[in-house]
Structure formats: C-alpha cells, structure tokens
Write a protein that holds these residues in place. Structure first.
Motif, PDB file in Angstrom:
ATOM      1  N   PHE A 132       0.844  -1.190   0.000  1.00 13.39           N
ATOM      2  CA  PHE A 132       0.000   0.000   0.000  1.00 13.39           C
ATOM      3  C   PHE A 132       0.883   1.245   0.000  1.00 13.39           C
ATOM      4  O   PHE A 132       1.825   1.348   0.793  1.00 13.39           O
ATOM      5  CB  PHE A 132      -0.910   0.026   1.233  1.00 13.39           C
ATOM      6  N   ALA A 133       0.573   2.187  -0.886  1.00 15.19           N
ATOM      7  CA  ALA A 133       1.334   3.434  -0.998  1.00 15.19           C
ATOM      8  C   ALA A 133       0.565   4.556  -0.315  1.00 15.19           C
ATOM      9  O   ALA A 133      -0.658   4.696  -0.496  1.00 15.19           O
ATOM     10  CB  ALA A 133       1.582   3.774  -2.460  1.00 15.19           C
ATOM     11  N   PHE A 134       1.293   5.375   0.469  1.00 20.34           N
ATOM     12  CA  PHE A 134       0.712   6.491   1.206  1.00 20.34           C
ATOM     13  C   PHE A 134       1.507   7.764   0.926  1.00 20.34           C
ATOM     14  O   PHE A 134       2.699   7.704   0.578  1.00 20.34           O
ATOM     15  CB  PHE A 134       0.746   6.212   2.715  1.00 20.34           C
ATOM     16  N   PRO A 135       0.880   8.924   1.120  1.00 17.09           N
ATOM     17  CA  PRO A 135       1.646  10.173   1.016  1.00 17.09           C
ATOM     18  C   PRO A 135       2.754  10.201   2.070  1.00 17.09           C
ATOM     19  O   PRO A 135       2.619   9.600   3.143  1.00 17.09           O
ATOM     20  CB  PRO A 135       0.592  11.252   1.299  1.00 17.09           C
ATOM     21  N   PRO A 136       3.861  10.883   1.781  1.00 17.86           N
ATOM     22  CA  PRO A 136       4.962  10.949   2.759  1.00 17.86           C
ATOM     23  C   PRO A 136       4.491  11.476   4.102  1.00 17.86           C
ATOM     24  O   PRO A 136       3.651  12.380   4.184  1.00 17.86           O
ATOM     25  CB  PRO A 136       5.949  11.921   2.096  1.00 17.86           C
ATOM     26  N   GLY A 137       5.018  10.885   5.161  1.00 15.04           N
ATOM     27  CA  GLY A 137       4.698  11.330   6.506  1.00 15.04           C
ATOM     28  C   GLY A 137       3.446  10.722   7.103  1.00 15.04           C
ATOM     29  O   GLY A 137       3.071  11.048   8.233  1.00 15.04           O
ATOM     30  N   GLY A 174      21.018   3.923  -5.188  1.00 13.54           N
ATOM     31  CA  GLY A 174      20.522   3.559  -6.509  1.00 13.54           C
ATOM     32  C   GLY A 174      19.436   2.498  -6.505  1.00 13.54           C
ATOM     33  O   GLY A 174      18.947   2.108  -7.567  1.00 13.54           O
ATOM     34  N   GLU A 175      19.042   2.005  -5.348  1.00 14.44           N
ATOM     35  CA  GLU A 175      18.040   0.936  -5.257  1.00 14.44           C
ATOM     36  C   GLU A 175      16.644   1.540  -5.185  1.00 14.44           C
ATOM     37  O   GLU A 175      16.403   2.510  -4.469  1.00 14.44           O
ATOM     38  CB  GLU A 175      18.307   0.090  -4.006  1.00 14.44           C
ATOM     39  N   GLU A 220       9.957   6.320  -1.085  1.00 15.06           N
ATOM     40  CA  GLU A 220      10.407   6.709  -2.424  1.00 15.06           C
ATOM     41  C   GLU A 220      10.431   8.227  -2.527  1.00 15.06           C
ATOM     42  O   GLU A 220       9.536   8.907  -2.006  1.00 15.06           O
ATOM     43  CB  GLU A 220       9.474   6.146  -3.502  1.00 15.06           C
ATOM     44  N   GLU A 221      11.447   8.758  -3.230  1.00 17.93           N
ATOM     45  CA  GLU A 221      11.547  10.202  -3.421  1.00 17.93           C
ATOM     46  C   GLU A 221      10.634  10.682  -4.550  1.00 17.93           C
ATOM     47  O   GLU A 221      10.046   9.901  -5.280  1.00 17.93           O
ATOM     48  CB  GLU A 221      12.993  10.615  -3.735  1.00 17.93           C
ATOM     49  N   ALA A 222      10.555  11.980  -4.686  1.00 10.79           N
ATOM     50  CA  ALA A 222       9.638  12.580  -5.656  1.00 10.79           C
ATOM     51  C   ALA A 222      10.008  12.240  -7.093  1.00 10.79           C
ATOM     52  O   ALA A 222       9.144  12.234  -7.973  1.00 10.79           O
ATOM     53  CB  ALA A 222       9.602  14.095  -5.458  1.00 10.79           C
ATOM     54  N   ASP A 223      11.312  11.956  -7.356  1.00 13.25           N
ATOM     55  CA  ASP A 223      11.698  11.679  -8.739  1.00 13.25           C
ATOM     56  C   ASP A 223      11.477  10.217  -9.134  1.00 13.25           C
ATOM     57  O   ASP A 223      11.787   9.825 -10.254  1.00 13.25           O
ATOM     58  CB  ASP A 223      13.161  12.065  -8.974  1.00 13.25           C
ATOM     59  N   PRO A 267       9.195   6.894 -10.223  1.00 14.08           N
ATOM     60  CA  PRO A 267       8.040   6.832 -11.135  1.00 14.08           C
ATOM     61  C   PRO A 267       6.697   7.066 -10.446  1.00 14.08           C
ATOM     62  O   PRO A 267       5.802   7.674 -11.022  1.00 14.08           O
ATOM     63  CB  PRO A 267       8.128   5.407 -11.706  1.00 14.08           C
ATOM     64  N   GLY A 268       6.556   6.600  -9.189  1.00 14.77           N
ATOM     65  CA  GLY A 268       5.300   6.794  -8.473  1.00 14.77           C
ATOM     66  C   GLY A 268       5.253   8.079  -7.677  1.00 14.77           C
ATOM     67  O   GLY A 268       4.258   8.352  -7.001  1.00 14.77           O
ATOM     68  N   GLY A 269       6.317   8.904  -7.738  1.00 15.31           N
ATOM     69  CA  GLY A 269       6.363  10.118  -6.944  1.00 15.31           C
ATOM     70  C   GLY A 269       6.748   9.816  -5.503  1.00 15.31           C
ATOM     71  O   GLY A 269       6.962   8.660  -5.121  1.00 15.31           O
ATOM     72  N   ALA A 270       6.842  10.866  -4.704  1.00 15.52           N
ATOM     73  CA  ALA A 270       7.197  10.692  -3.295  1.00 15.52           C
ATOM     74  C   ALA A 270       6.078   9.953  -2.573  1.00 15.52           C
ATOM     75  O   ALA A 270       4.907  10.334  -2.655  1.00 15.52           O
ATOM     76  CB  ALA A 270       7.446  12.052  -2.654  1.00 15.52           C
ATOM     77  N   ARG A 271       6.427   8.892  -1.882  1.00 17.86           N
ATOM     78  CA  ARG A 271       5.423   8.108  -1.162  1.00 17.86           C
ATOM     79  C   ARG A 271       6.092   7.163  -0.190  1.00 17.86           C
ATOM     80  O   ARG A 271       7.261   6.810  -0.344  1.00 17.86           O
ATOM     81  CB  ARG A 271       4.550   7.324  -2.135  1.00 17.86           C
ATOM     82  N   GLU A 272       5.333   6.774   0.821  1.00 16.35           N
ATOM     83  CA  GLU A 272       5.730   5.698   1.724  1.00 16.35           C
ATOM     84  C   GLU A 272       4.986   4.442   1.306  1.00 16.35           C
ATOM     85  O   GLU A 272       3.809   4.502   0.943  1.00 16.35           O
ATOM     86  CB  GLU A 272       5.388   6.058   3.176  1.00 16.35           C
ATOM     87  N   ILE A 273       5.676   3.317   1.347  1.00 14.24           N
ATOM     88  CA  ILE A 273       5.055   2.042   0.969  1.00 14.24           C
ATOM     89  C   ILE A 273       5.074   1.118   2.173  1.00 14.24           C
ATOM     90  O   ILE A 273       6.123   0.900   2.802  1.00 14.24           O
ATOM     91  CB  ILE A 273       5.788   1.394  -0.213  1.00 14.24           C
TER      92      ILE A 273
END
Length: 456
Positions: free
Chosen positions: A53-58, A109-110, A137-140, A142-148
């Motif tokens: 599940f992907a969530f917005p950062p924070g 790089g991972e 994941e950072e903003a750059d 493919p899915g944008g910045a998010r917590e998984i």
C-alpha cells in the motif's frame, strides 16, 4: 483404513493434553500442504502473501502501526502461531504477540520495489506469520514521493477472507491508537479451534472411497511437465521472477471461472505442448457451516488437469448450455464435478492419483487465483486510505502463476520463475492466456475488447 485426515487427528489428539490448554492447535489440510511445501524447500521458505500500500509521505507512524498489529495478533490465534512438527505431527504452537514493523533502508541507486523484494527474500523461516515493512520513495521516482507499507503473511495463516478482515481490523486498530485489545481473545481461541476441527471433520467426510476413486481417475493421466529450476548464477541484474499483465473490459459479473481455467489450459498448451496434461492448482473453499469467521487458512488447493482430449471431460455440468462458449470436450466442463469433491484434502488427492497409476509427485505446473477487489477494503492509516500497488519480480512458487482481479475492469497477470521458464516461452504462454481471457471477457461484456500487455 482411516483417512489421512482421521489419522492426523488421532495423532494430534495424542499430542494435545486435552484440557483446553491453548499452546497447541491443529492445522487444516491446506495448512498441512503449505507446511509440506515449506519442508521440501531447501531454504525452508514459506509461501508468502504480500499486500503493498502506498501512502503520502509522513503518513505512517511505525510505532503506532506495530501496536495495532500486535493487538490483532493478541486477538487472533493464527497470527501468533508458529508451525511446528512434534513426533511427525504438524501443529501450530502459540507464542506471544510479536509483529515486527521493519524500516527497509534502500541501498544507493536501489528502488523501493527492489528494497522490498530484498526484504522478502530474507524472510527468516522461524518467526511470526505476520510481518510489516515500510520504505520510502523520493519525488523523482516513477510513483512520486510516497511511503510504501508491505503487509506480509505466511500463506499457512491466511486465505482471501482472512485478508479482507485483517486489512479492515488493522485500519481500525491503528485509528484507535493505544489501548486494550478489543474483543475476547479466549473466545476467539475457542472459535478458531472449533472452526479448524469443523474443517477437518469436513475433510474427513470428503475422503470417502468414492471421492478417492473420482480423483484417482480424474488425475491418473497427469504428469508434471515443467523441469526443476535450473541451477547456476543468475544473469547480472536479472529478477528471479518475470511478469506480464493486461487490463480488459468485462461485464459486471466478470469472467466465469471455467473460462479462466480454459485460458490457463491454453497457456499450459503453449508452454508445454498441446498434448500434455499438466497439474494446475487453484484455491477453493470457505469456512465450515456454522463456523465463526475467524482469521486463518480454510482454503483447499484443488487440482485441475489442464490438457486436451475427451478423456478429461466427463461431460457438461450444471450451468452448461448450448452456445455458452464452451467446447463440448473442454477440460473446464469437468470443473463442475470437481466442485462436488473440492473438500478432499490435497495430500489425499495426491495419494489417490498415485494409487491410480499417475506419476504425479504433487508438484504443480501452474497456479490460478481470482480476487474481487470490490470485496477488500484499502488499508487506512490515520484517516488516509492507501493505494494498493504491485511489486513485480518476486520469486514464484512453481513455473507460472496467474492472478485475475475482478473489478470495474479485469486485470490479468502472469508471473513465472525464470529459473524454470525462459521469458520467450512465458510470453508465448501469456499471449495464449490473454487471448483466451480476452475472448471470454468480450463475450461476458457483450462487446469487443482489446488490451495491451507489458513484460516486467
């Protein structure tokens, strides 16, 4: 002679003190199969069922998430059970609630997907059946910045009904924050034990001489066709599993299950040859009548002889009709009769097939699972619903596995073990699979369908 299930129960009861002590619980036939597969794996790896599940950062508070998961494990016996074998008898030994929430740091790089694949590959065989992983994941990306958040279970602890309930209760426990476990864990323990015993009772009744004769004749011509995994170093950067996917329009009721089996038959024909009869497994089941909806593994793996020829098609079953789109000699026709014997446990089915003269060892050449996304809620943390995502490239148990998700559209995915099948062969099998499902989906939706596919 007593059935395999009756022999198991007799052995278990000799282990169990019988005074209601909760430290040992019996296992269902499905759990026995998963524990057997685990014991045959050289690394002792269990079958894992991950949800991502992907969530917005924070969004994610790991401490709060761990507390919520531990409250669920305290309430549900199967989430704190540890597989054990005592005097040759498998059982679940209860342990204290202990659900780890692991922050997965990415190497330079991972990607987040690669980091989670690495974490799941390092799953220690001994430990809790429910574990959670969090990465970023950072903003750059493919899915944008998010917590998984990865919610991962040992398959011996869950089925489809369990997943839906677990996600909903984890969301509720996270929202409630710190506090006592809601509900009565003693009552849940009694309900779980009663449900498993009821399931074993049903499996014992389904291991009748007539059921064994049915499966023996049904599977007598089956042989595994896929080679064992190749040994040797993998190509640099290669993922252990390949995958392909397609999205298709479908009617509100999706695609009938027999049509999905026929599509898997087409894939098996493309992979192994049109005259081969290969064992394809699919989960089927539900709780025994009157059993509480406890978390646990109450599904059976039913074996379908995917091949061609009239010998495998006993004739049209309930629901078949002229013009339904099924060929008269389609192997899917036998599915209706298979459902009448679907409670016969997997180990008894293997024994019956071998007694009838099959050379089948119990390995499956393919797997089919079907999920209805409309029945599973999203994971909600702090009022924020997560978006369920796929992580490709994970190891596959067996040569190939097909997953069909029914919803507003039909999502078709096939994953394969690159140590067994080449990408070229697997893509050929997927093309046959997708073509057959596309035709069935078009018939179901009453309109033409087209879809693109991508290999990852």
């Amino acid at each position: 002679m007593p059935s395999i299930t009756r022999q198991y129960l007799d052995r278990f009861r000799r282990l169990d003190p019988g005074d209601g002590a909760p430290h040992l619980l019996p296992v269902t036939g499905a759990q026995r199969r998963f524990l057997l597969v685990r014991s045959l794996d050289r690394a002792g790896r269990p079958d894992l069922v991950p949800m991502f599940f992907a969530f917005p950062p924070g969004t994610v508070d790991p401490v709060r998430l761990r507390a919520a998961a531990n409250r669920l494990a305290a309430l549900h016996p199967v989430l704190r059970g540890r597989p054990t074998v005592l005097r040759g008898t498998p059982a679940l030994a209860l342990a204290a609630p202990d659900v780890p929430v692991t922050r997965v740091d990415r190497a330079p790089g991972e990607s987040a997907a690669a980091a989670l694949r690495r974490a799941l590959a390092a799953w220690a065989p001994d430990g809790p059946p429910l574990r959670l992983y969090v990465t970023y994941e950072e903003a750059d990306a493919p899915g944008g910045a998010r917590e998984i958040v990865a919610v991962v279970l040992d398959h011996a602890a869950c089925d489809g009904q369990s997943l839906a309930r677990l996600v909903a209760e984890l969301s509720d426990a996270y929202a409630a924050g710190a506090g006592e476990v809601s509900g009565d864990s003693a009552a849940e323990l009694a309900a779980y034990r009663a449900a498993v015993l009821g399931q074993l009772d049903a499996e014992d009744r389904a291991t009748s001489p007539s059921a064994l004769a049915y499966w023996g004749e049904r599977l007598r011509p089956v042989r595994e066709c896929a080679p064992l995994p190749r040994t040797g170093p993998a190509a640099p950067g290669a993922l252990p599993g390949g995958a392909a996917e397609a999205r298709l329009p479908a009617g509100p009721d999706g695609v009938p299950f027999p049509d999905l089996l026929d599509a898997c038959r087409a894939a098996a024909g493309a992979l192994y040859g049109p005259d081969r009869i290969v064992p394809l497994g699919y989960p089927w089941g539900g709780r025994p009548p009157g059993a509480a909806p406890v978390l646990g593994c109450f599904l059976n793996t039913v074996v379908f002889p995917a091949g061609t020829g009239d010998a495998l098609a006993p004739g049209p079953g309930p629901g078949s009709a002229p013009g339904s789109g099924h060929a008269a000699a389609s192997t899917a026709d036998g599915w209706w009769d298979d459902l009448d014997h679907a409670d016969t446990p997997f180990d008894a089915v293997v024994h019956a097939a071998r007694a009838a003269g099959s050379g089948w060892t119990g390995r499956l050449d393919g797997l089919l699972t079907v999920d209805d996304e409309r029945r599973r809620p999203p994971l909600v943390l702090g009022g924020v619903p997560g978006t369920e995502i796929q992580i490709d490239g994970r190891p596959v148990r067996g040569p190939f596995a097909v997953a069909v998700t029914q919803g507003s559209e039909l999502r078709l995915r096939m994953a394969w073990d690159r140590a067994i099948l080449t990408d070229e062969a697997a893509e050929r099998g997927f093309a046959a699979l997708a073509g057959a499902v596309r035709a069935a989906a078009a018939a179901s939706a009453g309109a033409g369908a087209s879809a693109g596919a991508r290999v990852v």
